[in-house]
Design a protein around this motif. Sequence first.
Motif, mmCIF file in Angstrom:
data_model
loop_
_atom_site.group_PDB
_atom_site.id
_atom_site.type_symbol
_atom_site.label_atom_id
_atom_site.label_comp_id
_atom_site.label_asym_id
_atom_site.label_seq_id
_atom_site.Cartn_x
_atom_site.Cartn_y
_atom_site.Cartn_z
ATOM 1 N N GLY A 1 -1.866 3.317 -3.237
ATOM 2 C CA GLY A 1 -0.745 2.915 -2.397
ATOM 3 C C GLY A 1 0.254 4.042 -2.297
ATOM 4 O O GLY A 1 -0.083 5.165 -1.925
ATOM 5 N N SER A 2 1.480 3.750 -2.723
ATOM 6 C CA SER A 2 2.564 4.724 -2.577
ATOM 7 C C SER A 2 2.752 5.595 -3.811
ATOM 8 O O SER A 2 3.639 6.437 -3.845
ATOM 9 N N MET B 1 -0.583 -3.316 -7.628
ATOM 10 C CA MET B 1 0.521 -4.203 -7.257
ATOM 11 C C MET B 1 1.814 -3.439 -7.025
ATOM 12 O O MET B 1 2.446 -3.546 -5.966
ATOM 13 N N GLY C 1 2.372 -0.889 -4.241
ATOM 14 C CA GLY C 1 2.549 -1.397 -2.885
ATOM 15 C C GLY C 1 1.279 -1.681 -2.124
ATOM 16 O O GLY C 1 1.302 -1.792 -0.888
ATOM 17 N N CYS C 2 0.156 -1.832 -2.817
ATOM 18 C CA CYS C 2 -1.114 -2.111 -2.143
ATOM 19 C C CYS C 2 -1.167 -3.556 -1.664
ATOM 20 O O CYS C 2 -0.462 -4.429 -2.183
ATOM 21 N N ASP C 3 -2.044 -3.811 -0.693
ATOM 22 C CA ASP C 3 -2.205 -5.177 -0.203
ATOM 23 C C ASP C 3 -2.990 -6.009 -1.216
ATOM 24 O O ASP C 3 -3.553 -5.486 -2.181
ATOM 25 N N ALA C 4 -3.017 -7.328 -0.985
ATOM 26 C CA ALA C 4 -3.628 -8.248 -1.949
ATOM 27 C C ALA C 4 -5.112 -7.956 -2.158
ATOM 28 O O ALA C 4 -5.625 -8.092 -3.281
ATOM 29 N N ALA C 5 -5.800 -7.570 -1.095
ATOM 30 C CA ALA C 5 -7.232 -7.289 -1.218
ATOM 31 C C ALA C 5 -7.477 -6.098 -2.142
ATOM 32 O O ALA C 5 -8.387 -6.119 -2.981
ATOM 33 N N THR C 6 -6.663 -5.057 -2.018
ATOM 34 C CA THR C 6 -6.820 -3.877 -2.883
ATOM 35 C C THR C 6 -6.461 -4.210 -4.325
ATOM 36 O O THR C 6 -7.117 -3.733 -5.262
ATOM 37 N N GLU D 1 -6.914 -7.046 -5.779
ATOM 38 C CA GLU D 1 -8.053 -7.774 -6.334
ATOM 39 C C GLU D 1 -9.223 -6.833 -6.615
ATOM 40 O O GLU D 1 -9.918 -6.982 -7.620
#
Length: 338
Positions: free
Chosen positions: A75-76, A199, A202-207, A209
């Motif tokens: 993510g970030s 988390m 800043g990743c999305d929920a799929a990443t 998981e």
Amino acid sequence: MATGAQRGTPSVLELPGASEELRTRLADGLAAVNALIEERVDHDDPFIAEAGAHLTAAGGKRFRPLLTLLASELGSGASTQVVAAAAGVELTHLASLYHDDVMDEADVRRGAPSANALYGNSTAILVGDLLFGTASDIVADLGPEAVKIQAQTFVRLCSGQIRDDRPTPPGVDPVEHHLGVLADKTGVLIATAARYGAMFGGCDAATVEVMREYGERLGMAFQLADDLIDIGSEADETGKTPGTDLREGKRTLPVLHVLASTDPADARLQALLTGDLSSDERLSEALTLLRAHPAMERAREHTEAVARQAQDVLASLPESDARSALHALATGVVHRVG
């Protein structure tokens, strides 16, 4: 997967999948994690400060916080929250080691006297509890979801340790029971390390998981490899005494395969593995026979298969330096020698 062995748990800072820029960011992030751990472990009481920092000062590879930092790169990247999450995971791990050493009656940890050897069992347990509390205090600042994950992780970690200390229940397949124990006592905390990184990166929920599943499989491969190292490596390679698990009567995957054998040729080894291995002579014989047994290769193949499963989970992620490093990390975990 590569077959070259390396000493020690692989650092993501050393993996071929990590670019120089990524290594620099990870090194900076790890320095921030270490600084936060030192700050939070410190205490007004000098004795508590010394005992709490004992394992921190003894070193360690910081495998879990490095994984948190690496996962955040999907993510970030590292932030104050990522650093805090990484510190919380590492303190949870360190706390569990204080308790492990009491349970195992260990005298040495990371080449130094164990906390229980220095301070006694009661103090070692209480210091472990203190570190669990400190980890929870850090995680509490990350929000209710992080607190829930920490609590669920702690429950699984403890239940895995309890089940690991007891025989396989009647009617339960010993191998399946053993793998379930490993998922709880080792896999879950490494899963949480990776999950937190995604988390708070800043990743999305799929990443998130994907990283949770990757981390759990990586953790299982990590522990399965540790069990092989205990049997297959020499003391000068690892700094540890070979056969420690055997002497303690722990039934790791190779041992379970041997005990399930119906081949009469395995009778002597089975007798040794189910008997008293407190003498150096009997332990040496058991190690010699076990190292040459097909059960070792069977367990090694299973370990590599679990690592490949971790790598397969990454396939849904876009290509990046971080994904390449995560892929290489799974290979390095199973081919280390200590």
